[in-house]
Write an enzyme that holds these catalytic residues in place. Structure first.
Site, PDB file in Angstrom:
ATOM      1  N   SER A  45      -1.481   2.573  -6.729  1.00 28.47           N
ATOM      2  CA  SER A  45      -2.321   2.181  -5.582  1.00 28.47           C
ATOM      3  C   SER A  45      -1.428   1.781  -4.420  1.00 28.47           C
ATOM      4  CB  SER A  45      -3.178   0.979  -5.986  1.00 28.47           C
ATOM      5  OG  SER A  45      -2.390  -0.212  -5.940  1.00 28.47           O
ATOM      6  N   ASP A  46      -2.046   1.616  -3.257  1.00 33.00           N
ATOM      7  CA  ASP A  46      -1.316   0.993  -2.170  1.00 33.00           C
ATOM      8  C   ASP A  46      -1.407  -0.522  -2.393  1.00 33.00           C
ATOM      9  OD1 ASP A  46      -0.959   1.931   1.328  1.00 33.00           O
ATOM     10  OD2 ASP A  46       0.030   0.382   0.142  1.00 33.00           O
ATOM     11  N   TRP A  47      -0.737  -1.279  -1.553  1.00 34.42           N
ATOM     12  CA  TRP A  47      -0.632  -2.725  -1.715  1.00 34.42           C
ATOM     13  C   TRP A  47      -2.018  -3.384  -1.819  1.00 34.42           C
ATOM     14  CZ3 TRP A  47       3.715  -5.839  -2.131  1.00 34.42           C
ATOM     15  CH2 TRP A  47       3.515  -7.192  -1.986  1.00 34.42           C
ATOM     16  N   GLU A  48      -2.363  -3.830  -3.026  1.00 31.46           N
ATOM     17  CA  GLU A  48      -3.649  -4.497  -3.297  1.00 31.46           C
ATOM     18  C   GLU A  48      -4.864  -3.629  -2.979  1.00 31.46           C
ATOM     19  OE1 GLU A  48      -3.365  -8.238  -1.177  1.00 31.46           O
ATOM     20  OE2 GLU A  48      -2.309  -9.167  -2.881  1.00 31.46           O
ATOM     21  N   SER A  49      -4.691  -2.323  -2.875  1.00 30.91           N
ATOM     22  CA  SER A  49      -5.829  -1.491  -2.473  1.00 30.91           C
ATOM     23  C   SER A  49      -6.865  -1.382  -3.577  1.00 30.91           C
ATOM     24  CB  SER A  49      -5.354  -0.087  -2.056  1.00 30.91           C
ATOM     25  OG  SER A  49      -4.770   0.596  -3.142  1.00 30.91           O
TER      26      SER A  49
END
Ligand code: GLC
Length: 715
Positions: free
Chosen positions: A252-256
């Site tokens: 995932s992207d940062w905390e996505s």
């Protein structure tokens, strides 16, 4: 000898549920709690940890103090260089030098790996037609064909073999998918597009990066047609892991994954974890929702356990592929042999000067005439700027390594001519007495070089601009110099996006786009300004005259009323500079377009060639471009599509015949059922210096197959 996947299978059988979940967990910090989790096998990857010694210590804990000793995968954003900073990716794309893109990525990977980084969250391959969006700086521009080449080259470079034969670092094509379509150019905003646009324009660079072997894919923050990319089964399970049978890691992207809650797509952290994992996100970057909730989810949904095994196998296979089990530690002495070594610095300079685009050169203002005690004024907020020259995503670069424009003027021009420097303005606001000093410097000079544009915090992630002209104080600086002096003005633009600089274009004597050129900014620019290097860059993005024209791009549709009215009552229809545009200190002439067939079968090919002559007074490089137009299709087609390019060196007076072969790969399209097909009918073809000019020819695809005995007219 077991292959990597088989080794992963064998290890998987020994893992507990907790340890399997641990591999799906990535954190962007590492303090006491995370170290404890590493020992418990509850973390598989880290980012934002730096230093070979530090990383070795964390690896030692994972390898020697956890039950199974599975090494960590350490990731970082190595976007356009690690310590040696290359031009921003958009600038690199302006070089159209695919080998240079690969070389830059290979060097960046080597420097990063020497510090223990074995995974980069790059290349960003998001297509976009939104120059207001800060992240246009990270991509390869508006054209799929060029973006495809860049994506594959950067993956090859990052994953080039190290001294042990392992990929130096794992690449990560991002952000899957559609992130560049954010409404209004507002980062993280919603995205919507037809499946046609998704498959024709947005997905191909991901596919090419994956075909080049990208070991990972990162999902986007954004929602696509109402379903957030980091919870989107259609994107990840159906297309990426289904149609494309992708075997690598989806991170995932940062905390996505957690952000599925903010999207209104998940109830809470547990629901977000379930939806992200079910959609196919193998690893959760930093939100912790997988660590906190997956165990309970699998207890409640044992039917999902095969998905966990699949995710863990992907992650373990990449770790084996990188040789982390055999070589978990980095030799801390390696960085002296690698970091910022002369050939890296020279490559940074060469890549930067090749990315510079000459946009205007009235009366041969450039190259600068340094003879006979000439006086050169160097002015502008970015002329003596060590930080902003590196552009976005360059935090491992060091300001003290940067050669500024002023540094290079002092070392290479001052011995030959009188250099007067005046800052003139700050980037975003006026400077006390700045205008007066700048006007005075320009008045006492034979030519004024004004270095303006964007600071690093005006471009890149979340730095979007609603107006993409020069900051008002900078345009006022150039206007003052033009108004108060008769000195010829060379405007150098340093930016992370196209700039709507119509007034500058009309009033400057020369205009150069240098992007954010990186560590060797000053030397690269002086190489071009004094003519040691003949500029060869071509625009990978259209430059609008006005922000109001956005979206404006070359491969547009013809519409049912082409040119019936002006596009706008208040602005010209034309862009300021078209895609593919760039001048040289010499001139090139295109002649004698030839096709080896007027008619071809649907599975046939046609060779198109033309003579290109250097008709000027010095050697130069030219990016010869091939465009087509499928005039009638089962769906409307763009008025032009780039389908080939060749960057060639022509000596003064030299002529070369440049030829391209158009095959079904280039001639095909997605028909009305979104199936790839070459459709019969007339095709136009151009060979030329940019998307707005070129020699035109045509041929027809007949509704036959070559093996049916074509009886077609060939030369
Ligand atoms: C950022 C970016 C992504 C980057 C990641 C890790 O927010 O969207 O491109 O790789 O987080 O820093």
């Amino acid at each position: 000898m077991l292959n990597d996947a088989a080794k992963a299978e064998r290890l998987l059988k020994r893992m507990t549920l907790t340890e399997k979940i641990g591999q799906t967990v990535q954190f962007g910090r590492c303090e006491a709690q995370e170290i404890e989790w590493i020992k418990q096998g509850k973390i598989g990857s880290l980012l934002n940890v730096y230093g070979a010694e530090k990383i070795n210590e964390l690896q030692r804990i994972a390898v020697e103090e956890s039950r199974l000793g599975i090494p960590l995968l350490i990731g970082d954003d190595v976007i356009h260089g690690f310590r040696t900073i290359f031009p921003i990716p958009l600038g690199e794309a302006a070089s159209w030098d695919v080998e240079a893109m690969e070389r830059n990525a290979r060097i960046a990977a080597a420097e990063a790996a020497s510090e223990g980084i074995r995974w980069t969250f790059a290349p960003m391959v998001d297509m976009t037609r939104e120059p207001r969006w800060g992240r246009i700086a990270e991509g390869a521009g508006e054209d799929v064909y060029l973006a495809n080449q860049a994506a594959a080259a950067r993956v090859r470079g990052f994953q080039s073999p190290d001294e042990n034969g392992y990929p130096t670092v794992a690449a990560c094509v991002k952000h899957f998918a559609g992130y560049g379509w954010v409404e209004g150019g507002r980062d993280y905003d919603t995205t919507g597009m037809s499946e046609r646009v998704l498959r024709e324009t947005v997905l191909p660079p991901f596919y090419e990066g994956i075909r080049a072997g990208a070991l990972s894919v990162m999902t986007a923050f954004t929602d696509l047609n109402g379903v957030p990319a980091s919870g989107n089964k259609f994107l990840i399970r159906e297309i990426l892991k289904g149609e494309w049978n992708y075997p690598g890691i989806v991170v995932s992207d940062w905390e996505s994954v957690e952000e599925l809650i903010h999207h209104g797509y998940a109830e809470d952290r547990k629901d977000a974890a379930c939806k992200g994992f079910a959609a196919g996100v193998d690893m959760d970057m930093h939100s912790g929702v997988y660590l906190e909730h997956l165990e309970r989810i699998f207890q409640e949904r044992p039917d999902m356990l095969p998905l966990l095994d699949d995710a863990v196998l992907r992650i373990l296979t990449v770790k084996y592929r990188l040789g982390l089990f055999d070589h978990p530690y980095v030799d801390v002495r390696k960085r002296e042999r690698v970091m910022m070594i002369p050939e890296h610095v020279e490559q940074a300079r060469d890549s930067a000067r090749k990315s510079i685009v000459l946009l205007k050169n009235r009366g041969k203002t450039l190259p600068l005439d340094l003879g006979a005690r000439k006086r050169i004024g160097l002015i502008g907020p970015l002329a003596d700027d060590r930080h902003n020259a590196m552009g976005c995503w360059a935090w491992k670069g060091r300001k003290e390594d940067v050669v500024t424009v002023l540094d290079a003027f002092r070392s290479r021009i001052a011995p030959l001519a009188e250099v007067t420097y005046a800052k003139g303005s700050e980037v975003k606001q006026p400077l006390e007495r700045g205008l007066e000093e700048a006007v005075a410097a320009a008045r006492d000079s034979d030519v004024a070089v004004v270095v303006v544009g964007e600071s690093e915090d005006m471009t890149g992630e979340h730095y979007n601009r609603a107006y993409i002209g020069l900051p008002e104080c900078q345009e006022r600086l150039i206007r003052a110099i033009k108004r108060e002096t008769g000195t010829p003005v060379v405007v150098v633009l340093m930016s992370g996006r196209p700039l709507a600089v119509e007034w500058v274009h009309e009033h400057a004597d020369a205009v150069v786009e240098a992007w954010h050129p990186g560590t060797q900014a000053g030397n690269a620019l002086v190489d071009v300004l004094i003519g040691e290097y003949n500029p060869s860059g071509k625009l990978p993005v259209t430059f609008p005259r006005s922000t109001g024209q956005i979206p404006i791009y070359y491969n547009r549709k013809n519409t049912g009323r082409p040119h019936l009215y002006e596009d706008y009552v208040d602005v010209s229809d034309e862009p300021l500079y078209p895609f593919g545009y760039g001048l040289s200190y010499t001139t090139f002439e295109y002649a004698d377009l030839r096709l080896d067939a007027w008619q071809i079968a649907r599975d046939g090919s046609v060779n198109v060639s033309a003579n290109v002559t250097n008709t000027g007074e010095r050697d130069g490089e030219e990016v010869v471009q091939l465009y087509i137009r499928d005039v009638v299709g089962s769906t409307t087609r763009p008025v032009k599509e780039l389908k080939g390019f060749r960057k060639i060196l022509l000596k003064q007076g030299e002529t070369k015949r440049i030829s391209f072969t158009l095959t079904p790969n280039e001639l095909g399209m997605l028909d009305e059922r979104l199936q790839f097909a070459v459709e019969p009918g007339k095709f136009l073809v151009w060979i030329g210096p940019n998307s707005g000019e070129g020699l035109q020819g045509e041929f027809t695809v007949m509704d036959t197959k070559e093996r049916e005995g074509d009886g077609l007219q060939r030369h």
